[in-house]
Structure formats: C-alpha cells, structure tokens
Design a protein around this motif. Structure first.
Motif: not given
Length: 301
Positions: A192-211
């Motif tokens: 899941l952390k690999s490039e197949d899914f979340l590419a965590v090494d390149r994108f270590p965080t995700a974010s949610l912005a409620i406006r």
C-alpha cells in the motif's frame, strides 16, 4: 389511559402511587430530576431490565419524561415499554423543563450534565493522540481495514458552527487491523505504501482542507449536522470532496467531529488493480472505492 399528561396531572398521579421514570442519562438524572422520579436511560440497552427492577408489574402506572419534550426520547421510551407488555404508560408533556418552569419540586437542581450549547467561536487545535483516520479497501475476495495517524490540524468555528478545517495525515503511519499474520500484514502495508498505491516515499503526507459547511435544515446544539466541502490531497493531487459530517461540542469545551465517506481512488492516480485501467486482472482486481472515516477531537487554541 391518556398518552400525554400535564404537570398538574402528574402531581396527582404521584399521590396515587404512580411511578415516574426519568429516561435521560444517569449524569443528567443526578444533576436534576423530578422529585421522587427513578432513572432508566432509554439510550442504554438495559433500559427494559432497569425498568423491571424499578416496578412491581406490567400493570404499574408509569409516567416517563425526558429533558424538554421536544424530541422523540420519551415517545420512544413509551413505545418500548408498551411493546414489552406494560399497559399503563404516559408521557409528561414538556419533560423536566416544563416541570421546573411550573416551579414544582425537583431533586438535584443543577443544570444538565451535558448542556446543549453551541461551541465557542474561534480556532481549535486537533489533538493528534485522540484523532485518527480509518480506511477500508476492498477486492473481490477480501476487505482490509486500517488506520492513519493525524499529525496536526485545526478547526475554525464561527457563529457556533464549523467554518473551516485543515488536517495533515502521516501516510508513513498506515496500519492494518484485519490481518493476524505479521508477515502478511507487513507485506500488505509495504504494498500500500509502494508506487502501486500511495507512493509514500514521494508523498509522505496527505491533507484535507475543509472550506465550507452547509448546515442542515434542523440544527441541534448537541450535534451540528452538515455537509462539509473542501479538497483532499493524496499523492500530491488535490481533488474536491463533499460529505456529511457531525460536530458535537463536549462538556470540557472541546469539539468532536465525525465523518464517513467514500472516494474513488483513481481520481488520485491510485489505479493498481482497477478494472477501468487494466485487463485480465483475475484475483488481482481491487475496487476503486475506498471508505474513509474521520474521528476528530479539537480543543480551543
């Protein structure tokens, strides 16, 4: 027997031996209740067992009441009792609020244990130890459930309701709950952390912005229901989201927010195993829909 009774009739029925049952929480009952009333909380699964402990038989004259008479609380309690075989069950119109307004005797006399007041305006900081994101992913043959950690975030309240929020999620902290074998669990998490899914090494965080927060037609201070709108960023891609959410002010001044919603992972370029992008997948087919659930606790800055 009359379904709804007034305060003066309750007073008379009490003198005649009726049993009055406060169906609110034990905390609210302890804070204030009709003098002589007993407590069986309708929100608890042992409600009927508790009533059976309090009264001598199914033909007992029972009067139930809630806090204000403005919701279905006492009505539901009466229905449950009738379904259980009790034959004489009435509701006090206006609940405890009407009784107190009439100046009739109470015990305790304090304000409710869980006051239903709107949250104070301002900025609230998320508590990372008490906040989390849970996820569910599915295939034709299985389902996996796990969690993501929230690093930091804030919630802005204006006019007593949520206005905006920013939440940062640690993708390295992804976990799985359902696999008991450590080797298989570690293999899934690495996948899941690999490039197949979340590419965590390149994108270590995700974010949610409620406006935005579209308020429902009926708003109750105990839980502010609405539709949250904003943007979810995964793998560096920002996409609009819209989902129902609840915000509930707590007695200690904090706010709890809960939301559950689905996303199409392919919109964030997470395409592994998707039938829309690959052929002859066989057992490797993975559903495009991912379920997310937010549990947020925020305290005033």
């Amino acid at each position: 027997m009359t379904e709804i009774i007034r305060c003066n009739e309750l007073k008379q029925r009490l003198d005649e031996g009726a049993v009055v049952i406060d169906v609110m929480t034990p905390e609210d009952y302890a804070a204030c209740h009709v003098a002589g009333a007993r407590n069986a909380c309708i929100y608890e699964i042992i409600f009927l067992d508790r009533v059976a402990e309090l009264v001598s038989g199914l033909d007992t004259d029972l009067i139930v009441y809630d806090a204000t008479g403005a919701t279905k609380t006492a009505e539901v309690a009466r229905d449950r009792l009738l379904q259980a075989g009790y034959t004489r069950v009435s509701i006090l119109a206006g609940g405890l609020a009407a009784w107190r307004e009439a100046g009739l005797p109470v015990e305790g006399g304090a304000e409710p244990a869980f006051p239903e007041t709107a949250p104070a305006d301002g900025t609230y900081l998320l508590d990372p130890q008490k906040s989390r994101v849970e996820w569910i992913g599915r295939s034709l043959n299985n389902r996996h459930i796990g969690q993501l950690a929230i690093i930091e975030g804030n919630l802005v309240v204006a006019a007593g309701r949520p206005l905006a929020a920013d939440i940062i999620v640690d993708m390295h902290a992804l976990t799985d709950f359902d696999l008991q074998d450590p080797a298989y669990r570690d293999m899934l998490i690495a996948h899941l952390k690999s490039e197949d899914f979340l590419a965590v090494d390149r994108f270590p965080t995700a974010s949610l912005a409620i406006r935005g927060w579209e308020v429902e037609n009926e708003v109750f201070p105990i839980a502010l229901g609405g539709i949250a709108t904003g943007e979810l960023t995964i793998r560096g891609l920002r996409r609009p989201v819209r989902f129902p959410a609840l915000a509930a002010p707590q007695p200690d001044g904090s706010i709890k927010v809960h939301a559950a919603f689905d996303i199409d992972r392919t919109l964030w370029d997470i395409c592994y195993g998707s039938y829309r992008y690959f052929e002859r997948l066989g057992m490797h087919l993975v559903h495009d829909i991912i379920s997310l659930e937010l549990f947020i606790v925020a305290k005033k800055e």
